[in-house]
Design a protein around this motif. Sequence first.
Motif, PDB file in Angstrom:
ATOM      1  N   SER B 268       0.823  -1.201   0.000  1.00 57.11           N
ATOM      2  CA  SER B 268       0.000   0.000   0.000  1.00 57.11           C
ATOM      3  C   SER B 268       0.865   1.263   0.000  1.00 57.11           C
ATOM      4  O   SER B 268       0.462   2.288   0.534  1.00 57.11           O
ATOM      5  CB  SER B 268      -0.956   0.014   1.200  1.00 57.11           C
ATOM      6  N   PHE B 269       2.048   1.140  -0.556  1.00 56.94           N
ATOM      7  CA  PHE B 269       2.890   2.318  -0.832  1.00 56.94           C
ATOM      8  C   PHE B 269       3.726   2.002  -2.069  1.00 56.94           C
ATOM      9  O   PHE B 269       4.007   0.831  -2.356  1.00 56.94           O
ATOM     10  CB  PHE B 269       3.772   2.691   0.366  1.00 56.94           C
ATOM     11  N   PRO B 270       4.100   3.033  -2.837  1.00 58.90           N
ATOM     12  CA  PRO B 270       4.745   2.763  -4.120  1.00 58.90           C
ATOM     13  C   PRO B 270       6.143   2.189  -3.946  1.00 58.90           C
ATOM     14  O   PRO B 270       6.904   2.631  -3.087  1.00 58.90           O
ATOM     15  CB  PRO B 270       4.801   4.138  -4.785  1.00 58.90           C
ATOM     16  N   GLY B 271       6.451   1.222  -4.789  1.00 61.38           N
ATOM     17  CA  GLY B 271       7.806   0.686  -4.831  1.00 61.38           C
ATOM     18  C   GLY B 271       8.126  -0.325  -3.752  1.00 61.38           C
ATOM     19  O   GLY B 271       9.287  -0.723  -3.615  1.00 61.38           O
ATOM     20  N   SER B 272       7.123  -0.765  -2.978  1.00 66.65           N
ATOM     21  CA  SER B 272       7.403  -1.710  -1.886  1.00 66.65           C
ATOM     22  C   SER B 272       8.215  -2.906  -2.384  1.00 66.65           C
ATOM     23  O   SER B 272       7.939  -3.468  -3.441  1.00 66.65           O
ATOM     24  CB  SER B 272       6.095  -2.218  -1.282  1.00 66.65           C
ATOM     25  N   ASN B 273       9.195  -3.296  -1.574  1.00 66.72           N
ATOM     26  CA  ASN B 273      10.010  -4.473  -1.906  1.00 66.72           C
ATOM     27  C   ASN B 273       9.459  -5.737  -1.262  1.00 66.72           C
ATOM     28  O   ASN B 273      10.126  -6.768  -1.275  1.00 66.72           O
ATOM     29  CB  ASN B 273      11.451  -4.254  -1.412  1.00 66.72           C
ATOM     30  N   TRP B 274       8.239  -5.667  -0.674  1.00 65.15           N
ATOM     31  CA  TRP B 274       7.724  -6.794   0.097  1.00 65.15           C
ATOM     32  C   TRP B 274       6.379  -7.289  -0.449  1.00 65.15           C
ATOM     33  O   TRP B 274       5.478  -7.625   0.316  1.00 65.15           O
ATOM     34  CB  TRP B 274       7.597  -6.382   1.572  1.00 65.15           C
ATOM     35  N   ILE B 290       4.615  -5.693  -8.663  1.00 62.99           N
ATOM     36  CA  ILE B 290       5.016  -4.289  -8.607  1.00 62.99           C
ATOM     37  C   ILE B 290       3.982  -3.545  -7.772  1.00 62.99           C
ATOM     38  O   ILE B 290       2.783  -3.633  -8.048  1.00 62.99           O
ATOM     39  CB  ILE B 290       5.056  -3.669 -10.021  1.00 62.99           C
ATOM     40  N   SER B 291       4.445  -2.820  -6.775  1.00 58.37           N
ATOM     41  CA  SER B 291       3.546  -2.031  -5.936  1.00 58.37           C
ATOM     42  C   SER B 291       3.467  -0.615  -6.497  1.00 58.37           C
ATOM     43  O   SER B 291       4.432   0.141  -6.462  1.00 58.37           O
ATOM     44  CB  SER B 291       4.067  -1.999  -4.502  1.00 58.37           C
ATOM     45  N   ILE B 292       2.314  -0.270  -7.032  1.00 59.52           N
ATOM     46  CA  ILE B 292       2.138   1.017  -7.700  1.00 59.52           C
ATOM     47  C   ILE B 292       1.854   2.128  -6.698  1.00 59.52           C
ATOM     48  O   ILE B 292       2.095   3.300  -6.950  1.00 59.52           O
ATOM     49  CB  ILE B 292       0.963   0.925  -8.704  1.00 59.52           C
ATOM     50  N   GLY B 293       1.327   1.769  -5.573  1.00 57.74           N
ATOM     51  CA  GLY B 293       0.929   2.768  -4.590  1.00 57.74           C
ATOM     52  C   GLY B 293      -0.548   2.674  -4.334  1.00 57.74           C
ATOM     53  O   GLY B 293      -1.280   2.042  -5.102  1.00 57.74           O
TER      54      GLY B 293
END
Lengths: 388, 320
Positions: B268-274, B290-293
Amino acid sequence: MKECPAMAKIIFDANGWQSVKDFETGETIENCADKHVQDWKKLMASLPYPGDTSLESIDWVFRSARAMHSYYDPEFLFISIATPKLMKTNELMTQADIDAMNRQVFDGIDSFIGDTGYEPIVVGMGDMIKIKEIIPHQGLAPRLCFTSNYFPYAGIFDPTDEERRIVENMKHITVHTKEELRHDFPAMSEDYASWMPNLLLMMEEGYTFTNEGNRGFTIKMLPKLTREFPVYTTLEEKPTHILNIRVTADHALDAGKRVALIMMESTGFEDFRLPYTKVDNTHEWFIYDHGNTQYLAAVRGKPFYENPYPLIPETRRIMHHLKRRPYSLGFLADLPHDGIGCRPDKRTAAVGSRSGITHHAVMPDLAFECHSRELSPSGTLVFINNPK
Amino acid sequence: MNCNFCEFCCDLSKGSGICKRYKEENGVVVECEPFLWTAPDPVPVETLPFFHAVPDSLVLRIGTRSCNARCDYCINSHLSIEDDKNRRLDYISPEKLVQQAIMLDARAIVFAMNEVTVFLPSAIAVADAAHRAGLMIGCLTNGFCTESTARLLAGRMDFINVSLKSSRDDFYRSKLGLPKVQPVLRSIRIFAESSHVEIVTPLANEVTTEVLHEIAAFIEAVDCRIPWHLMRLFAAYKRETPESHDFDASIHFLGEIRKKLQFVYFGSFPGSNWVDTICPNCGGKVIRRISIGACRTQFASSRLTGHCCSGCGTPIPLVQ
């Protein structure tokens, strides 16, 4: 014009956590020593985004523009101001509130231009209007797809006979088939046409299929499909058509001038507080809609059917186009490499509160923008594209 | 007559219940507005979030209005709590909804805008129609339902995402408007017996590391293979300003808890590595995302042979 290099980078700041990504693949770049990355990590931490529906976002745009100016001294600076639309669309603002917001926007422009000396081209992308009526969709939802950033156009892909019959009998819309589009715009490429819906529905002013915005918020006002919009510039050459804005900026840059192109959403003749000329916003019967279509037309100087972004994104097809450049939501195979920010002879930059399109459309050397999705502010984004 | 769908068991002779969605008619509990839907929209399943159900698929997300909870950070409060009277809900029959989902190439219909318990008969009718047509069905729920409702959902839903917001009754009472957490825990145990379950925990400031350890211990006791999504909280409803989030503490917690639970995510945030699925045996990335945000995460690629890690053959819990 330069292609986007493979190692263009993105930095995300999620208000307390930062990460550097490869723009092409979305993969994390660990321990990136790039000077611009290190510098911007510090700058973005000092400029947290207040949120799409906060009036403070207007000042944030100008503080960010000043930070970009101080850091990079770009010869071309693009500024997007989305706050007025996001506020007017979702909030029931009083006229006094709207007036105060407009003052804040225009005072910000005046002060920024006064302090930095750019030749401004200030574009009011169009007025907002109250919703007159919601057109009953007669069971077509969720088959209806819409233009990004609200609903002046809708589309149906591969309609059934029943859906065609429903559409034929609907009031307050004009229907254009894909065949008509090909006929009316013969320069449209096969590829672009393949992304167009079989039925393109154009709403009459004030009519909409839905008042549900992002995440189901009830929309209070709509951006008007406007045939003309106001533009203010100190340049001698005045644009007369949306596709001339790029030409005007290019000529000024060629003459050695420093140019700031400022695009303000949800601001038309009613709210524009600078002396303006009227600019044509049409292409035959087509009206450039408020948002991505207008942004791309202004910074590329090319008609809508040459955009690298579909007029009506169809989710099921877009989904499979997201594997490459995963943070470039909805763009087709190629990002624009002919944006004004791609000029190899000028230092170019972009800042703004329109998430995504600010760097996608312009493709500058450097960009700093909010990162929001569905009105949820996730932080900020920096785009680093081989600064000069 | 009392409603028996959620744990409040409202007396319908006194009104339409806490959710205002039910009434008594000839001795039967019926919905006030059956098959009236809002926000039907095709979305990638990962955005809901479901990471282990029909990955890389489009699903038809849909909902109605109202809720039995009053979460003070509800991101959909405009639908579930402070519903705008001007909002129009549209009648779509179960068969039509299924037909539209198929035309959109959706793999499933997912009730994801508000609490499924407040439109249970409609949801079950759609589930039955979907299954007849070979479509899958999923839902998001707060889990505050009766045992019989939990068993009904477990039998009809192919995948269920339960929001387990804390392990503490005081948080449920003071922040969510629900008297206790125990029915939610009971629902999760029931769901896990016969359906695919994923759990979401929004990281409100009150959800301390100690609380997270308590939740983790509960999940481990049910099934250490249940996917658990930790989500950064947004400013919404009564929490108007963004809460600062201690990323370092969350990242440290993730490192610890992934030794006990096999599939823990943080997004639930952009770019998360998890947000990638890691094979619990060989440590290889079996699904990359890919975490977009905001809540948007998208599928990127997979290294799976059937339901198993391509590297070492370890089975990965997936509904496909």
